[in-house]
Design a protein around this motif. Structure first.
Motif, PDB file in Angstrom:
ATOM      1  N   UNK A   1       0.722  -1.270  -0.046  1.00 13.30           N
ATOM      2  CA  UNK A   1      -0.044  -0.074   0.093  1.00 13.30           C
ATOM      3  C   UNK A   1       0.819   1.281   0.054  1.00 13.30           C
ATOM      4  N   UNK A   2       1.908   1.136   0.019  1.00  8.48           N
ATOM      5  CA  UNK A   2       3.184   2.185  -0.089  1.00  8.48           C
ATOM      6  C   UNK A   2       3.569   2.050  -1.559  1.00  8.48           C
ATOM      7  N   UNK A   3       4.565   0.796  -1.962  1.00  7.55           N
ATOM      8  CA  UNK A   3       5.058   0.386  -2.982  1.00  7.55           C
ATOM      9  C   UNK A   3       4.202   1.015  -4.307  1.00  7.55           C
TER      10      UNK A   3
ATOM     11  N   UNK B   1     -11.476  -5.646 -14.567  1.00  8.56           N
ATOM     12  CA  UNK B   1     -11.240  -4.889 -13.561  1.00  8.56           C
ATOM     13  C   UNK B   1      -9.942  -4.029 -13.996  1.00  8.56           C
ATOM     14  N   UNK B   2      -9.126  -4.488 -14.475  1.00  5.99           N
ATOM     15  CA  UNK B   2      -7.858  -3.954 -15.059  1.00  5.99           C
ATOM     16  C   UNK B   2      -8.407  -2.753 -16.242  1.00  5.99           C
ATOM     17  N   UNK B   3      -9.323  -3.057 -17.002  1.00  4.34           N
ATOM     18  CA  UNK B   3      -9.674  -2.220 -17.969  1.00  4.34           C
ATOM     19  C   UNK B   3     -10.384  -0.967 -17.528  1.00  4.34           C
ATOM     20  N   UNK B   4     -11.233  -1.385 -16.132  1.00 14.31           N
ATOM     21  CA  UNK B   4     -11.876  -0.200 -15.644  1.00 14.31           C
ATOM     22  C   UNK B   4     -11.241   0.745 -14.726  1.00 14.31           C
ATOM     23  N   UNK B   5     -10.088   0.054 -14.199  1.00 15.99           N
ATOM     24  CA  UNK B   5      -9.053   0.834 -13.528  1.00 15.99           C
ATOM     25  C   UNK B   5      -8.126   1.679 -14.366  1.00 15.99           C
TER      26      UNK B   5
ATOM     27  N   UNK C   1      -6.539   8.282  -8.148  1.00 17.04           N
ATOM     28  CA  UNK C   1      -6.904   8.461  -6.592  1.00 17.04           C
ATOM     29  C   UNK C   1      -7.769   7.163  -6.250  1.00 17.04           C
ATOM     30  N   UNK C   2      -8.887   7.083  -7.049  1.00 18.68           N
ATOM     31  CA  UNK C   2     -10.141   6.014  -6.781  1.00 18.68           C
ATOM     32  C   UNK C   2      -9.500   4.778  -7.055  1.00 18.68           C
ATOM     33  N   UNK C   3      -8.690   4.606  -8.013  1.00 26.44           N
ATOM     34  CA  UNK C   3      -8.399   3.249  -8.266  1.00 26.44           C
ATOM     35  C   UNK C   3      -7.573   2.524  -7.186  1.00 26.44           C
ATOM     36  N   UNK C   4      -6.230   3.470  -6.648  1.00 26.86           N
ATOM     37  CA  UNK C   4      -5.697   3.001  -5.443  1.00 26.86           C
ATOM     38  C   UNK C   4      -6.512   2.804  -4.076  1.00 26.86           C
ATOM     39  N   UNK C   5      -7.624   3.734  -4.064  1.00 25.18           N
ATOM     40  CA  UNK C   5      -8.432   3.478  -2.777  1.00 25.18           C
ATOM     41  C   UNK C   5      -9.122   2.101  -2.906  1.00 25.18           C
ATOM     42  N   UNK C   6      -9.465   1.986  -4.190  1.00 27.01           N
ATOM     43  CA  UNK C   6     -10.205   0.603  -4.130  1.00 27.01           C
ATOM     44  C   UNK C   6      -9.285  -0.652  -3.941  1.00 27.01           C
ATOM     45  N   UNK C   7      -7.887  -0.421  -4.532  1.00 28.64           N
ATOM     46  CA  UNK C   7      -7.036  -1.408  -4.628  1.00 28.64           C
ATOM     47  C   UNK C   7      -6.726  -1.710  -2.978  1.00 28.64           C
TER      48      UNK C   7
END
Length: 318
Positions: free
Chosen positions: A164-166, A261-265, A272-278
């Motif tokens: 979650x940092x890398x 999911x990759x296509x949506x991301x 910002x939203x992508x990594x929040x969901x990740x």
């Protein structure tokens, strides 16, 4: 025959020794730096005999066999199985991914791994570590049959990673360099020329709480040790005792999302939203390390002729 070298603390001082069964034969070389041992102690280590083993291995404190004055160099996405689980094609990996970890993250093979309070996606990566034998201060071409000339030995590395940092910050160094994020050892295993030729037969295994997570032969490596030494020599200097961690196989906690999911991301969500969901999804993944978890890691040939020992590290809250 492979020689198991250990760095240990006894009576408050660091020392080097050779392990014979469960006893240590002390070496009369400076214990301060891996560079000192590699430069001045290799011949004595090769000559060591069981009759010189006067200390019980269980009666000393283990230290990492690589000291923090050395470079901690790493390869990424270097195993075909790991590339596949990351959603990529190994045949399309066109370059060697190189990065560094802070040497201050080095830890003993039995040390606790400290999970910082802000880290929730803590991952493991068993890796084969290569320890440099002599200075490489200019570009040269290393052949696969020359590893014994340029490398002193091999060791186990666990490349602990705060995903979650890398990943959200695209910072390998930052996500992998927290203190204790680099268990190394327990041994530095010296190999002769014939034994170096067997490195693809080394089998890496990592368990968490007794559950198997990673189990792959080093022959799955994409960029081989001689290729990496050749490339690094053209890039910057290497010195005796420097450590190269050669990448990890499949089985990490981190997983690539599916194709949809990759296509949506990529095409719908903001960064910002992508990594929040990740991160949200990752926090529900039980494979990530939690305080109290015990990791064990081992590397050996199936016939036991080359055996690098076992790490056992507990995860604790920092």
């Amino acid at each position: 025959m492979a020689v198991k070298v250990v760095r240990y603390s006894h009576a408050g001082e660091p020392h080097w020794g050779v392990v014979h069964d469960r006893r240590i034969a002390p070496l009369l070389c400076d214990g301060a730096s891996t560079a000192d041992f590699v430069t001045n102690g290799l011949e004595a280590a090769w000559r060591s005999t069981p009759g010189e083993a006067t200390l019980a291995l269980d009666g000393v404190t283990l230290l990492p066999p690589v000291t923090p004055d050395r470079q901690f160099l790493c390869q990424g996405i270097n195993y075909a199985s790991h590339v596949r689980e990351s959603g990529m094609d190994p045949d399309k990996i066109g370059f060697n991914t190189l990065f560094t970890k802070a040497p201050s993250c080095l830890a003993a093979a039995d040390a606790d791994v400290l999970r910082p309070g802000h880290v929730h996606l803590l991952d493991y990566e068993i890796e084969l570590g290569l320890v440099v034998r002599k200075p490489l201060t200019g570009a040269l071409r290393v052949g696969p049959e020359q590893l014994h000339e340029f490398l002193a030995g091999v060791t186990i590395v666990n490349d602990i990673s705060a995903r979650d940092v890398q990943l959200p910050q695209a910072q390998f160094y930052k996500g992998k360099s927290y203190r204790s994020f680099g268990p190394v050892g327990p041994f530095l295993v010296l190999l002769n020329a014939e034994e170096w030729a067997r490195w693809p037969e080394l089998r890496m295994r990592l368990h968490v709480n007794g559950q198997p997570r990673q189990d792959t032969y080093c022959g799955d490596m994409i960029f081989k040790p001689h290729q990496t030494l050749t490339e690094l020599s053209a890039l910057h200097d290497l010195q005796p005792g420097d450590l190269i961690a050669t990448g990890t196989p499949a089985g990490c906690a981190a997983r690539a999302p599916g194709k949809l999911a990759t296509w949506v991301f990529r095409h719908v969500l903001s960064e910002r939203t992508k990594w929040q969901l990740f991160i949200k999804k990752g926090r529900s993944n039980p494979a990530y390390l939690q305080p109290g978890d015990i990791m064990t890691a081992s590397i050996r040939t199936d016939d036991g002729a080359i055996e690098l020992g076992e790490q056992r590290n507990r995860v604790v809250s920092a």
